[in-house]
Design a protein around this motif. Structure first.
Motif, mmCIF file in Angstrom:
data_model
loop_
_atom_site.group_PDB
_atom_site.id
_atom_site.type_symbol
_atom_site.label_atom_id
_atom_site.label_comp_id
_atom_site.label_asym_id
_atom_site.label_seq_id
_atom_site.Cartn_x
_atom_site.Cartn_y
_atom_site.Cartn_z
ATOM 1 N N THR A 8 55.141 65.196 68.440
ATOM 2 C CA THR A 8 55.003 66.541 67.885
ATOM 3 C C THR A 8 55.446 66.489 66.437
ATOM 4 O O THR A 8 56.571 66.075 66.128
ATOM 5 C CB THR A 8 55.856 67.557 68.659
ATOM 6 O OG1 THR A 8 55.424 67.569 70.023
ATOM 7 C CG2 THR A 8 55.698 68.954 68.078
ATOM 8 N N VAL A 9 54.545 66.886 65.545
ATOM 9 C CA VAL A 9 54.792 66.836 64.108
ATOM 10 C C VAL A 9 54.937 68.256 63.588
ATOM 11 O O VAL A 9 54.047 69.084 63.767
ATOM 12 C CB VAL A 9 53.642 66.125 63.364
ATOM 13 C CG1 VAL A 9 53.953 66.007 61.874
ATOM 14 C CG2 VAL A 9 53.365 64.761 63.977
ATOM 15 N N PRO B 35 64.846 69.269 68.141
ATOM 16 C CA PRO B 35 63.720 68.332 68.131
ATOM 17 C C PRO B 35 62.620 68.737 69.115
ATOM 18 O O PRO B 35 62.893 69.004 70.284
ATOM 19 C CB PRO B 35 64.361 67.008 68.552
ATOM 20 C CG PRO B 35 65.790 67.127 68.131
ATOM 21 C CD PRO B 35 66.136 68.572 68.334
ATOM 22 N N GLY B 36 61.396 68.835 68.610
ATOM 23 C CA GLY B 36 60.250 69.157 69.455
ATOM 24 C C GLY B 36 60.197 70.583 69.945
ATOM 25 O O GLY B 36 59.367 70.920 70.787
ATOM 26 N N ALA C 275 58.935 64.381 66.546
ATOM 27 C CA ALA C 275 59.574 64.320 67.862
ATOM 28 C C ALA C 275 58.720 63.449 68.783
ATOM 29 O O ALA C 275 57.616 63.847 69.178
ATOM 30 C CB ALA C 275 59.734 65.720 68.437
ATOM 31 N N PHE C 276 59.223 62.262 69.122
ATOM 32 C CA PHE C 276 58.523 61.333 70.012
ATOM 33 C C PHE C 276 58.949 61.615 71.450
ATOM 34 O O PHE C 276 60.151 61.692 71.741
ATOM 35 C CB PHE C 276 58.869 59.887 69.654
ATOM 36 C CG PHE C 276 58.274 59.408 68.356
ATOM 37 C CD1 PHE C 276 57.184 58.552 68.355
ATOM 38 C CD2 PHE C 276 58.800 59.808 67.130
ATOM 39 C CE1 PHE C 276 56.623 58.101 67.160
ATOM 40 C CE2 PHE C 276 58.257 59.368 65.939
ATOM 41 C CZ PHE C 276 57.163 58.514 65.943
ATOM 42 N N GLU C 277 57.993 61.759 72.336
ATOM 43 C CA GLU C 277 58.274 61.985 73.756
ATOM 44 C C GLU C 277 57.477 60.990 74.587
ATOM 45 O O GLU C 277 56.300 60.743 74.311
ATOM 46 C CB GLU C 277 57.897 63.412 74.175
ATOM 47 C CG GLU C 277 58.746 64.504 73.538
ATOM 48 C CD GLU C 277 60.149 64.570 74.108
ATOM 49 O OE1 GLU C 277 60.379 63.982 75.185
ATOM 50 O OE2 GLU C 277 61.017 65.198 73.475
ATOM 51 N N ILE D 247 59.947 62.189 55.245
ATOM 52 C CA ILE D 247 60.320 62.332 56.657
ATOM 53 C C ILE D 247 61.729 62.927 56.722
ATOM 54 O O ILE D 247 62.695 62.334 56.223
ATOM 55 C CB ILE D 247 60.287 60.984 57.400
ATOM 56 C CG1 ILE D 247 58.900 60.334 57.268
ATOM 57 C CG2 ILE D 247 60.656 61.180 58.868
ATOM 58 C CD1 ILE D 247 57.760 61.135 57.870
ATOM 59 N N ALA D 248 61.853 64.105 57.326
ATOM 60 C CA ALA D 248 63.158 64.779 57.407
ATOM 61 C C ALA D 248 63.953 64.320 58.621
ATOM 62 O O ALA D 248 65.170 64.117 58.540
ATOM 63 C CB ALA D 248 62.958 66.295 57.459
ATOM 64 N N ARG D 249 63.270 64.160 59.763
ATOM 65 C CA ARG D 249 63.984 63.813 60.994
ATOM 66 C C ARG D 249 63.034 63.110 61.954
ATOM 67 O O ARG D 249 61.835 63.414 62.013
ATOM 68 C CB ARG D 249 64.530 65.093 61.661
ATOM 69 C CG ARG D 249 65.248 64.862 62.973
ATOM 70 C CD ARG D 249 65.922 66.138 63.482
ATOM 71 N NE ARG D 249 64.969 67.166 63.888
ATOM 72 C CZ ARG D 249 65.323 68.387 64.308
ATOM 73 N NH1 ARG D 249 66.602 68.734 64.352
ATOM 74 N NH2 ARG D 249 64.404 69.264 64.663
ATOM 75 N N VAL D 250 63.588 62.176 62.727
ATOM 76 C CA VAL D 250 62.848 61.529 63.807
ATOM 77 C C VAL D 250 63.724 61.582 65.057
ATOM 78 O O VAL D 250 64.897 61.188 65.024
ATOM 79 C CB VAL D 250 62.487 60.067 63.469
ATOM 80 C CG1 VAL D 250 61.849 59.378 64.681
ATOM 81 C CG2 VAL D 250 61.537 60.012 62.273
ATOM 82 N N SER D 251 63.158 62.076 66.147
ATOM 83 C CA SER D 251 63.872 62.094 67.423
ATOM 84 C C SER D 251 63.040 61.367 68.465
ATOM 85 O O SER D 251 61.803 61.316 68.375
ATOM 86 C CB SER D 251 64.152 63.527 67.874
ATOM 87 O OG SER D 251 62.926 64.217 68.089
#
Length: 417
Positions: free
Chosen positions: A183-184, A248-249, A194-196, A219-223
């Motif tokens: 989810t971007v 996140p997400g 947000a990687f799921e 890129i602000a954040r990666v979860s």
């Protein structure tokens, strides 16, 4: 499978062309009303083989991934790029009109608030690692096949410009050939990814993933699976002058123009209400705007979203008091007695609607109600309950934020008769 020639009579609710045949209705994706088409038929589904008589309402699609001529497009992200603007807008508005009519609700529905290319700040991408590369895009309709994309006319330019960056990060984090989801969300600070569905990361992968992200710009954040991997900058979004960092997400409205249009309708109807209930409040899309008018009680089942809302309220000057309550409004709706203290109620539930909560609102006698919905069918059901209880439906506004899809939002406003 059998081949036959049919004439399309109308568009169905999912954007398929529908032909009436001796064997019953036949659903043909990418076909338009008035067109004569040759199809391969399996039961009630038709695959368009050739377009014998095209409709004057047909247009060339905006995106190469949809299909060069709007016939049998591959990318499942859009379904109606081949339909010109005027009939497309009428189709979206009519989804709301027909849902209301099915519940015997007669009202002059407002013109559609239209969506434009490049407005989507939130997209959900499908991804899968292959032997040589990383597939990143959308699932082809009715399949698990991922169409690898290089462009996306509905998405914000800031997302499209960083597709290769997203691909590089995904390639570093994915260890198997299993499909997963990203989810971007575009924020002023950069993209929130947000990687799921990824397998748990090893320490080595974590370090490599963090290094990859820090080497990229924007890129602000990666979860990963709900846990923050790295956050170079807080991904803050603005709700009417209040700053919120969503979990996140988390759910956010897909486009800023649609969110603003919905919020303006909500605020206009609430007027000068001194006490307001915002139900299914999420991270505060409406709550924090409404708190400039009166005291707001926000109820939401997602604890993380509620904490983000509360933090935003506490750190924004000029707001009236905001109280928050973690509550499952499907299983334990606010009761009519609890609602009696409010001058206005706003509710924005998921697609299932808010039947149990609406029955309590109907009994409460609260003067003003605003219903925000992403599903015309459940909206119509919920409105019928309120109308039966003596509420007068004064306005319904359809809002498009999922361009070239069969999904439409609506805002309905009611007052006690």
């Amino acid at each position: 499978m059998s081949a036959q020639t049919v004439t399309i009579s109308r568009l169905g609710a999912q954007g398929d062309g529908i032909a009436h045949t001796d064997q019953g209705p036949l659903y043909v994706p990418f076909a338009l009303p008035g067109e004569t088409v040759s199809v391969a038929r399996i039961k009630n589904q038709g695959t368009l083989i050739s377009l014998l008589t095209p409709s004057p309402e047909r247009q060339a699609p905006a995106c190469r991934h949809f299909g060069p001529d709007g016939v049998n497009g591959t990318c499942g992200g859009c379904t109606l790029q081949h339909l010109k603007d005027a009939p497309y807008h009428a189709f979206k508005r009519n989804l709301v009109i027909e849902a209301l009519k099915a519940k015997s609700i007669e009202i002059d529905v407002d013109p559609l608030v239209v969506a434009h290319p490049g407005e989507r700040r939130r997209v959900a991408l499908a991804a899968r690692r292959t032997e040589k590369d990383m597939l990143l895009g959308f699932n082809q309709a009715e399949t698990h096949h991922i169409v690898d994309i290089q462009e996306c006319p509905i998405a914000a330019p800031g997302i499209v410009a960083r597709l290769e960056t997203i691909r590089a990060i995904a390639k570093m984090l994915a260890t198997s050939a299993d499909a997963f989801r990203i989810t971007v969300l575009e924020t002023p600070a950069g993209l929130d990814l947000a990687f799921e569905g990824l397998k748990p990361l090893s320490d080595k992968q974590r370090r490599a993933g963090i290094e990859t992200v820090l080497a990229q710009r924007g890129i602000a954040r990666v979860s990963v699976n709900g846990e923050i991997l790295v956050e170079p900058v807080k991904p803050v979004i603005d709700f009417g002058g209040a700053s919120v960092t969503p979990p996140p997400g988390a759910f956010t409205q897909a486009t800023k123009p649609a969110e603003d249009a919905m919020a303006n309708l909500v605020i206009a109807h609430v007027g000068k209400a001194k006490r307001i209930a915002d139900l299914f409040a999420g991270a505060g899309t409406f709550t924090l705007r409404l708190a400039r008018i009166g005291r707001v009680h926000a109820a939401e089942s997602d604890d993380k979203a509620l904490k983000a809302l509360d933090h935003g309220a506490r750190n924004t000057q000029g707001l009236k008091p905001v109280t928050v309550e973690k509550r499952d409004l499907f299983r334990r709706p606010l009761t009519a007695q609890e609602l009696k203290v409010f001058d206005a109620v706003v509710f924005d539930p998921p697609r299932a609607g808010a039947e149990a909560q609406v029955k309590e609102i109907a009994r409460s006698g609260v003067k003003k109600i605003v219903a925000v919905s992403c599903n015309p069918l459940t909206l119509a059901r919920d409105l019928a309950i309120l109308i039966e209880a003596g509420y007068r439906l004064t306005r319904v506004t359809p809002i498009d934020q999922f361009l070239w899809s069969p999904h439409v939002e609506a805002v309905a406003v009611l007052e006690k008769a």
